[in-house]
Design an enzyme around this catalytic site. Structure first.
Site, mmCIF file in Angstrom:
data_model
loop_
_atom_site.group_PDB
_atom_site.id
_atom_site.type_symbol
_atom_site.label_atom_id
_atom_site.label_comp_id
_atom_site.label_asym_id
_atom_site.label_seq_id
_atom_site.Cartn_x
_atom_site.Cartn_y
_atom_site.Cartn_z
ATOM 1 N N ASN A 68 -14.669 -4.873 2.953
ATOM 2 C CA ASN A 68 -13.913 -6.112 2.760
ATOM 3 C C ASN A 68 -14.677 -7.321 3.277
ATOM 4 O O ASN A 68 -14.676 -8.386 2.653
ATOM 5 C CB ASN A 68 -12.547 -6.015 3.453
ATOM 6 C CG ASN A 68 -11.509 -5.370 2.543
ATOM 7 O OD1 ASN A 68 -11.843 -4.928 1.454
ATOM 8 N ND2 ASN A 68 -10.278 -5.321 2.990
ATOM 9 N N VAL A 77 0.832 -1.209 0.000
ATOM 10 C CA VAL A 77 0.000 0.000 0.000
ATOM 11 C C VAL A 77 0.867 1.260 0.000
ATOM 12 O O VAL A 77 0.621 2.206 -0.760
ATOM 13 C CB VAL A 77 -0.954 -0.015 1.222
ATOM 14 C CG1 VAL A 77 -1.601 1.343 1.437
ATOM 15 C CG2 VAL A 77 -2.035 -1.064 0.999
ATOM 16 N N PHE A 122 -17.251 -10.668 -8.112
ATOM 17 C CA PHE A 122 -17.039 -11.363 -6.840
ATOM 18 C C PHE A 122 -18.017 -12.510 -6.626
ATOM 19 O O PHE A 122 -18.396 -12.826 -5.506
ATOM 20 C CB PHE A 122 -17.071 -10.379 -5.660
ATOM 21 C CG PHE A 122 -15.696 -9.896 -5.343
ATOM 22 C CD1 PHE A 122 -15.085 -8.964 -6.155
ATOM 23 C CD2 PHE A 122 -14.986 -10.426 -4.279
ATOM 24 C CE1 PHE A 122 -13.784 -8.560 -5.923
ATOM 25 C CE2 PHE A 122 -13.687 -10.034 -4.033
ATOM 26 C CZ PHE A 122 -13.083 -9.096 -4.853
ATOM 27 N N PHE A 148 -8.427 1.353 -0.903
ATOM 28 C CA PHE A 148 -9.236 0.297 -1.520
ATOM 29 C C PHE A 148 -8.539 -0.381 -2.694
ATOM 30 O O PHE A 148 -9.164 -1.133 -3.433
ATOM 31 C CB PHE A 148 -10.589 0.863 -1.976
ATOM 32 C CG PHE A 148 -11.438 1.343 -0.829
ATOM 33 C CD1 PHE A 148 -12.165 0.452 -0.059
ATOM 34 C CD2 PHE A 148 -11.475 2.685 -0.485
ATOM 35 C CE1 PHE A 148 -12.920 0.876 1.023
ATOM 36 C CE2 PHE A 148 -12.229 3.129 0.592
ATOM 37 C CZ PHE A 148 -12.956 2.216 1.348
ATOM 38 N N THR A 168 -5.601 -0.390 7.138
ATOM 39 C CA THR A 168 -6.942 -0.815 7.552
ATOM 40 C C THR A 168 -6.935 -0.992 9.067
ATOM 41 O O THR A 168 -6.165 -1.809 9.589
ATOM 42 C CB THR A 168 -7.302 -2.141 6.864
ATOM 43 O OG1 THR A 168 -7.217 -1.936 5.453
ATOM 44 C CG2 THR A 168 -8.690 -2.614 7.244
ATOM 45 N N CYS A 213 -5.748 -9.228 3.156
ATOM 46 C CA CYS A 213 -6.856 -8.376 3.601
ATOM 47 C C CYS A 213 -8.109 -9.146 4.040
ATOM 48 O O CYS A 213 -8.456 -9.116 5.217
ATOM 49 C CB CYS A 213 -7.210 -7.377 2.505
ATOM 50 S SG CYS A 213 -5.890 -6.190 2.238
HETATM 51 P P1 NAD Z 1 3.099 -4.575 4.144
HETATM 52 O O1 NAD Z 1 3.407 -5.536 5.217
HETATM 53 O O2 NAD Z 1 3.413 -4.936 2.718
HETATM 54 O O3 NAD Z 1 3.822 -3.193 4.444
HETATM 55 C C1 NAD Z 1 3.918 -2.613 5.712
HETATM 56 C C2 NAD Z 1 5.252 -1.875 5.799
HETATM 57 O O4 NAD Z 1 5.278 -1.100 7.004
HETATM 58 C C3 NAD Z 1 6.459 -2.808 5.852
HETATM 59 O O5 NAD Z 1 7.350 -2.475 4.798
HETATM 60 C C4 NAD Z 1 7.070 -2.549 7.232
HETATM 61 O O6 NAD Z 1 8.477 -2.666 7.243
HETATM 62 C C5 NAD Z 1 6.615 -1.122 7.492
HETATM 63 N N1 NAD Z 1 6.618 -0.728 8.916
HETATM 64 C C6 NAD Z 1 6.113 -1.408 9.965
HETATM 65 N N2 NAD Z 1 6.284 -0.700 11.106
HETATM 66 C C7 NAD Z 1 6.902 0.442 10.765
HETATM 67 C C8 NAD Z 1 7.366 1.574 11.492
HETATM 68 N N3 NAD Z 1 7.179 1.673 12.797
HETATM 69 N N4 NAD Z 1 7.962 2.561 10.816
HETATM 70 C C9 NAD Z 1 8.161 2.484 9.487
HETATM 71 N N5 NAD Z 1 7.755 1.443 8.736
HETATM 72 C C10 NAD Z 1 7.133 0.424 9.376
HETATM 73 O O7 NAD Z 1 1.540 -4.254 4.284
HETATM 74 P P2 NAD Z 1 0.531 -3.767 3.138
HETATM 75 O O8 NAD Z 1 0.007 -4.924 2.373
HETATM 76 O O9 NAD Z 1 1.107 -2.625 2.397
HETATM 77 O O10 NAD Z 1 -0.679 -3.249 4.049
HETATM 78 C C11 NAD Z 1 -0.564 -2.111 4.857
HETATM 79 C C12 NAD Z 1 -1.929 -1.768 5.410
HETATM 80 O O11 NAD Z 1 -2.831 -1.435 4.346
HETATM 81 C C13 NAD Z 1 -2.595 -2.879 6.208
HETATM 82 O O12 NAD Z 1 -3.357 -2.311 7.243
HETATM 83 C C14 NAD Z 1 -3.508 -3.509 5.184
HETATM 84 O O13 NAD Z 1 -4.616 -4.157 5.771
HETATM 85 C C15 NAD Z 1 -3.967 -2.298 4.399
HETATM 86 N N6 NAD Z 1 -4.383 -2.567 3.027
HETATM 87 C C16 NAD Z 1 -3.700 -3.474 2.279
HETATM 88 C C17 NAD Z 1 -4.077 -3.687 0.955
HETATM 89 C C18 NAD Z 1 -3.353 -4.698 0.105
HETATM 90 O O14 NAD Z 1 -3.898 -5.085 -0.919
HETATM 91 N N7 NAD Z 1 -2.164 -5.133 0.472
HETATM 92 C C19 NAD Z 1 -5.141 -2.958 0.391
HETATM 93 C C20 NAD Z 1 -5.790 -2.018 1.199
HETATM 94 C C21 NAD Z 1 -5.400 -1.825 2.508
#
Ligand code: NAD
Length: 434
Positions: free
Chosen positions: A208, A11, A249, A152, A121, A260
């Site tokens: 979701n 994200v 879906f 999203f 999220t 997610c």
């Molecule tokens: P991810 O695990 O790929 O990325 C999270 C990043 O945050 C990692 O690179 C981690 O090193 C970093 N991080 C953690 N703690 C930190 C800190 N204290 N300081 C700096 N960096 C830090 O996760 P993601 O898939 O990108 O998802 C992130 C959020 O977005 C989640 O809440 C997820 O539910 C939500 N989300 C994800 C998607 C998706 O499709 N992946 C879509 C919508 C929302």
């Protein structure tokens, strides 16, 4: 205004590059220094179509930079998008420790007014805890606001989803925060929905969980189809023609996965229960999903009887096509079950093999990663499909059949037409249709 994006995972990277593309000045930062050093050189650590190009062009334009200096990035930012992970805890609730850590980092560097935007999220009421944490730890009397702007995007089409969103939800409680966020998304004015923060937080979890429920619903219907002469694809098509239902879906298969849906439906169930609300509807949808892998492995047994020493080609490891992400992918549980039964596996995925190797390293005679589906099919007693990559739908099935020991396909994603594969001489099992 200077924008900081904290957390450069799936994200955060898209958010940073997307906001830069809209013309803002963005600094992306992460506590994983290796990630930052790679992406600063234009080496994108994940597979996401179009993301490399978007990052490279904005790095060149100077709209986007990446920094390992978290404190400096926060200190220099006016707006901070928090994109860190909110993974699932053992009890199903969301683990909010990364959000808490970032809140404390922001508090330490609160040198002037800042708007903190939750993009991760998060459970409803998280903004209360972020505000409280920043207030408890800040060293100055500078003001700040917290807002919610849930993301999203869908992995696999994340770049186009971010650059051309269906809707943008902005949850705010001050005019200042509202003006800033509406300004950032000015070009999407007609797609903006401004709400209070609790509502915005809940919209994400509710969306979701609803989509997850829709998938479990059609999977439940597919079980009825398998016991009758009904065809789940036609049932879905017929249902989807009703605009109140919609056709998307409604694809039966081996269930939802990814980072997610599985965690968000569980987290919302927990939130509701903690608030005294009966959440059986969501818990049942999640239970139906958990059953999908067992039902699928039973289908493989139906085809092969005993799995011990059978060679199985496994096509598709990613939780969905066009991504390298295997988090909560059904493939993980299918592989585990097949290995437990003593099968020998030849795995193949266009992007996700390296990630799967971290979980299941190669083992001689037991588990091998193959560069192509044709290689995976070599001497296989059956081929199973776990992800609906386009490449698989386009396979030369005659060549596959020649390579296999027994022409048996167990298709967990309904990639092929039953008539076409049966005509080629395959024994074919799929989901909710004959
Ligand atoms: P991810 O695990 O790929 O990325 C999270 C990043 O945050 C990692 O690179 C981690 O090193 C970093 N991080 C953690 N703690 C930190 C800190 N204290 N300081 C700096 N960096 C830090 O996760 P993601 O898939 O990108 O998802 C992130 C959020 O977005 C989640 O809440 C997820 O539910 C939500 N989300 C994800 C998607 C998706 O499709 N992946 C879509 C919508 C929302």
């Amino acid at each position: 205004m200077n924008i900081a994006v904290i957390g450069t995972g799936y994200v955060g990277l898209v958010t940073a590059a997307g906001l830069a593309e809209f013309g803002h000045k963005v600094v992306g930062t992460d506590k994983d220094f290796e990630k930052i050093s790679k992406v600063s050189q234009g080496i994108v650590p994940i597979y996401e179509p179009g993301l490399d190009e978007l990052i490279m062009s904005n790095l060149k334009k100077g709209n986007l930079v990446f920094s390992t200096d978290l404190d400096k990035t926060i200190a220099e930012a006016d707006i901070i998008f928090v994109c860190v992970g909110t993974p699932q805890r053992d009890d199903g609730s969301a683990d909010m420790s990364q959000i808490e850590e970032v809140s404390r980092q922001i508090a330490r560097n609160l040198n002037r007014y800042k708007l903190v935007v939750e993009k991760s999220t998060v459970p409803v009421k998280t903004s209360f805890w972020i505000k409280r944490t920043i207030s408890l730890h800040k060293k100055t009397d500078q003001e700040f606001d917290v807002a919610s702007n849930p993301e999203f995007l869908r992995e696999g089409s994340a770049v186009s989803d971010f650059l051309n969103p269906d809707r943008i939800i902005v949850g705010v409680e001050t005019q200042r925060a509202r003006d800033i966020l509406c300004g950032i998304y000015a070009k999407f004015r007609e797609r903006l929905l401004v709400t209070n923060i609790d509502t915005a937080e809940l919209i994400k979890h509710a969306s979701n969980s609803f989509l997850a429920m829709k998938i479990s619903y059609i999977n439940l219907i597919s079980n009825i189809c398998e016991k009758t002469d009904a065809n789940v694809e036609q049932v879905a098509e017929g249902m989807g023609l009703d605009p109140r239902i919609g056709g998307r879906f409604l694809k039966a298969g081996i269930g939802y996965g990814g980072s997610c849906f599985p965690k968000d439906i569980k987290a919302l169930a927990r939130i509701g229960e903690e608030l005294g609300v009966d959440m059986s509807l969501l818990k049942e949808a999640d239970r139906i999903n958990a059953e999908r892998v067992r039902i699928f492995v039973d289908k493989i047994k139906q085809a092969l009887w005993i799995l011990k020493d059978k060679q199985i080609a496994v096509l598709g490891l990613a939780f969905k096509p066009e991504t390298d992400d295997i988090r909560e992918a059904p493939s993980i549980r299918v592989i585990r079950s097949l290995l437990q039964e003593g099968a020998r596996l030849r795995l193949c995925d266009p992007q996700a093999s390296d990630n799967m190797k971290q979980l299941y390293p190669e083992e001689p005679d037991r588990l091998r990663y193959c560069a192509s589906p044709y290689d995976a099919a070599e001497k296989a007693n059956a081929m199973v499909i776990l992800t609906e990559w386009d490449d698989f739908a386009k396979l030369d099935l005659k060549r596959i059949k020649e390579a296999m020991a027994n022409p048996i396909i167990v298709d967990g994603r309904n990639v092929f037409s039953p008539e076409a594969v049966k005509k080629l001489g395959f024994e074919y099992y799929s989901i909710g249709r004959k």
